[in-house]
Enzyme design. Sequence first.
Site, PDB file in Angstrom:
ATOM      1  N   HIS A 141     -18.781  25.185   5.273  1.00  0.00           N
ATOM      2  CA  HIS A 141     -18.311  23.801   5.457  1.00  0.00           C
ATOM      3  C   HIS A 141     -18.181  23.051   4.135  1.00  0.00           C
ATOM      4  O   HIS A 141     -17.637  21.940   4.112  1.00  0.00           O
ATOM      5  CB  HIS A 141     -19.252  23.022   6.378  1.00  0.00           C
ATOM      6  N   ASP A 178     -18.128  32.596  12.438  1.00  0.00           N
ATOM      7  CA  ASP A 178     -19.069  31.538  12.807  1.00  0.00           C
ATOM      8  C   ASP A 178     -18.456  30.725  13.955  1.00  0.00           C
ATOM      9  O   ASP A 178     -17.233  30.629  14.067  1.00  0.00           O
ATOM     10  CB  ASP A 178     -19.320  30.640  11.584  1.00  0.00           C
ATOM     11  N   ASP A 259     -23.792  31.972  15.344  1.00  0.00           N
ATOM     12  CA  ASP A 259     -24.049  30.891  16.301  1.00  0.00           C
ATOM     13  C   ASP A 259     -23.066  30.866  17.465  1.00  0.00           C
ATOM     14  O   ASP A 259     -23.149  29.986  18.323  1.00  0.00           O
ATOM     15  CB  ASP A 259     -24.089  29.525  15.595  1.00  0.00           C
TER      16      ASP A 259
HETATM   17 ZN   LIG Z   1     -21.838  27.465  12.536  1.00  0.00          ZN
END
Ligand SMILES: [Zn+2]
Length: 322
Positions: A141, A178, A259
Amino acid sequence: MTYAPDRAAIRIQISVLTAYITHPTCHQHDMGSHHPECPQRLDAINDQLIGDGLDAFVQHHRAPSVTREQLERVHARHYIDEIEAASPTSGIHYVDPDTALNPYSLTAARHAAGAAVLATDLVIGGDCSSAFCAVRPPGHHAMRERAMGFCLFNNVAVGVAHALNAHGLARAAVVDFDVHHGNGTEDIFAGDPRVVMVGTFQYPLYPYSGVEPLGSNMHNVPLSPGSGSDAFREAMTQRCLPALEAHRPEIIFISAGFDAHREDPLANLMLADRDYAWVTAQIGAVAARHARGRIVSSLEGGYALTALGRSAAAHVRVLIDS
Ligand SMILES: [Zn+2]
């Protein structure tokens, strides 16, 4: 006479080709007792590797600290200055509602990015064919000029830039599985013809980006909440892997977030341990065809500790076997 195994001899016999890179400060970065991006994530992975008997089959490395030059390939100078200035001598300093530094975080972030650099050097130099960086803070990110989503420096982007600029490779690829869109990596490489990024992510979900790709080299596949293993494998097979194949990358980086697992508390894409083994094998096949097997994988998310450990171990097992 003893029956104790000679671990050094075992290593020689099986010719260890997967590096496992981490650093003690990655465990000291701590954003508070209730933060899901917690130090115990690294313990969960390490414990599972030992429990599954994989520990003896990886080449252990201590991550070096990234250099300023290596960071400046993907982050603005003023941004690096701001992160350095935000490093506290005590307590916790927030740089984003989700993202904070304790006194160890800046050093941890430097080693997390440095792990990607070492991994890149090892796989391009032929010391290993693949590497897994068990590091935190994660990176995907982190934008060129902005920290967010638990990320300070974009570890995978630093590795990609190192492969292209220091080693002179012409083409690199990033696979991001992810559950959150890798907006930072997209921000850094959108429009760069040397890089193709492919990935799946749950949408709508933080950071609410990715549906409109920022460049033709971005192959983003949003998946609906609850869509599960079949939808994930179809997205990879129909969209991501063909784009990866067409780019003929000389090295493949993986933003390895776990995740999207069905046990994860932050999302509900409903994947299972075996999906991580499957996708790793698919990426490995492309790497074998175009990249001499070179894969650099770096930990991103994954917040259900036992599922994280199992999924990461499944991922590393396939890297070892590739
Ligand atoms: Zn993540």
